[in-house]
Design a protein around this motif. Structure first.
Motif, PDB file in Angstrom:
ATOM      1  N   ASN A  16       7.480  59.098 -18.719  1.00 45.95           N
ATOM      2  CA  ASN A  16       7.916  59.148 -20.144  1.00 45.95           C
ATOM      3  C   ASN A  16       9.253  59.426 -20.207  1.00 45.95           C
ATOM      4  O   ASN A  16       9.812  60.090 -21.398  1.00 45.95           O
ATOM      5  CB  ASN A  16       7.079  59.921 -21.148  1.00 45.95           C
ATOM      6  N   ASP A  20      12.338  54.788 -19.154  1.00 47.12           N
ATOM      7  CA  ASP A  20      10.977  54.000 -19.245  1.00 47.12           C
ATOM      8  C   ASP A  20      10.472  53.472 -20.482  1.00 47.12           C
ATOM      9  O   ASP A  20      10.125  52.245 -20.721  1.00 47.12           O
ATOM     10  CB  ASP A  20       9.888  55.054 -18.704  1.00 47.12           C
ATOM     11  N   ARG A  21      10.769  54.275 -21.541  1.00 46.66           N
ATOM     12  CA  ARG A  21      10.592  53.367 -23.041  1.00 46.66           C
ATOM     13  C   ARG A  21      11.511  52.561 -23.261  1.00 46.66           C
ATOM     14  O   ARG A  21      11.023  51.627 -23.923  1.00 46.66           O
ATOM     15  CB  ARG A  21      10.489  54.743 -23.784  1.00 46.66           C
ATOM     16  N   TYR A  22      12.707  52.485 -23.101  1.00 44.94           N
ATOM     17  CA  TYR A  22      13.809  51.607 -23.230  1.00 44.94           C
ATOM     18  C   TYR A  22      13.251  50.094 -22.419  1.00 44.94           C
ATOM     19  O   TYR A  22      13.037  49.445 -22.967  1.00 44.94           O
ATOM     20  CB  TYR A  22      14.863  51.846 -22.806  1.00 44.94           C
ATOM     21  N   LEU A  23      12.812  50.488 -21.243  1.00 40.57           N
ATOM     22  CA  LEU A  23      12.243  49.490 -20.251  1.00 40.57           C
ATOM     23  C   LEU A  23      11.104  48.539 -20.976  1.00 40.57           C
ATOM     24  O   LEU A  23      10.904  47.482 -20.630  1.00 40.57           O
ATOM     25  CB  LEU A  23      12.207  49.773 -18.874  1.00 40.57           C
ATOM     26  N   LYS A  24      10.460  49.536 -21.430  1.00 43.29           N
ATOM     27  CA  LYS A  24       8.974  48.895 -22.150  1.00 43.29           C
ATOM     28  C   LYS A  24       9.332  48.490 -23.709  1.00 43.29           C
ATOM     29  O   LYS A  24       8.339  47.782 -24.321  1.00 43.29           O
ATOM     30  CB  LYS A  24       8.009  50.010 -22.231  1.00 43.29           C
ATOM     31  N   GLY A  25      10.376  48.297 -23.958  1.00 42.77           N
ATOM     32  CA  GLY A  25      10.791  47.386 -25.375  1.00 42.77           C
ATOM     33  C   GLY A  25      11.212  48.461 -26.491  1.00 42.77           C
ATOM     34  O   GLY A  25      11.500  47.965 -27.404  1.00 42.77           O
ATOM     35  N   GLU A  26      11.288  49.732 -26.265  1.00 42.31           N
ATOM     36  CA  GLU A  26      11.666  50.661 -27.177  1.00 42.31           C
ATOM     37  C   GLU A  26      13.157  50.787 -27.290  1.00 42.31           C
ATOM     38  O   GLU A  26      13.617  51.784 -26.475  1.00 42.31           O
ATOM     39  CB  GLU A  26      10.934  51.989 -26.911  1.00 42.31           C
TER      40      GLU A  26
END
Length: 168
Positions: A16, A20-26
Motif C-alpha cells: 500500500n 503502488d496505488r499510482y501504478l494501479k491507476g490512482e
C-alpha cells in the motif's frame, strides 16, 4: 532455520505504498513533483538495477562502475570488499546486492557502511558512482520525493523513520 527466516522475511512485506496505488491507476496518489522524480529515476537509468516489485534486491552489481567510491578511503574494511569477502573471486570485489528501494526514505543510514544519513546525498553518490552522472540538487530532490512514495505500511500502519518516531 531457513523456513523460519523465510516466514520472517515474508512478514516484512509493506504493501500500500502511494506508488503502488499510482501504478494501479490512482493518479492522484503521488504529486506532480513525485511523478517528475519517477521520470528522472527512469531517465537517468536508475531503473536498470532498481527494478521489479521491490524496486531492486534481485541482482548483484559492482559499487563503483564509473567512479570508485572507495578511492581515498583510509581503511578499506572487510565489509567494503562485498561478495569478494565470501567468494574470494576477484571479479566479486566491491560487488553487492542491489538493495530494494522499498521504504528507503525511512531506513537511513545508507550503503553497506552507513556512509551517509542523507537520501539526497545517497542518490548523488549513486548517480556519480553507478551512472557517471552529476545530479544537480533539484533533480536529486525530485528523485528523493519519488523514493518517498515507495514507503508502505506494516500491519496496516504507515512506516516512519526512527527520527519521526522520536519526535512523536
Amino acid at each position: 532455520m531457513l523456513d523460519a527466516l523465510a516466514i520472517f522475511q515474508r512478514s516484512l512485506i509493506t504493501p500500500n505504498a502511494r506508488f503502488d496505488r499510482y501504478l494501479k491507476g490512482e493518479r492522484d496518489a503521488i504529486t506532480a513533483d513525485e511523478e517528475h522524480g519517477y521520470q528522472l529515476f527512469k531517465a537517468y537509468g536508475c531503473i536498470a538495477c532498481h527494478q521489479g516489485a521491490n524496486v531492486g534486491g534481485n541482482l548483484f552489481q559492482k559499487f563503483g562502475i564509473f567512479r570508485n567510491p572507495f578511492a581515498g578511503q583510509q581503511n578499506v574494511t572487510q565489509a567494503d570488499l562485498g561478495r569478494f569477502a565470501i567468494t574470494g573471486v576477484e571479479s566479486d570485489r566491491h560487488v553487492f546486492r542491489v538493495p530494494s528501494l522499498r521504504n528507503v526514505a525511512v531506513t537511513a543510514p545508507y550503503f553497506h557502511d552507513g556512509r551517509t544519513a542523507s537520501l539526497a546525498d545517497a542518490v548523488k553518490i549513486m548517480a556519480r558512482s553507478q551512472l557517471g552522472r552529476e545530479l544537480d540538487q533539484r533533480d536529486a530532490d525530485l528523485i528523493v520525493k519519488f523514493l518517498a512514495t515507495l514507503t508502505g505500511e506494516y500491519r496496516g500502519q504507515p512506516l516512519t523513520s526512527a527520527a519521526d518516531r522520536l519526535q512523536q
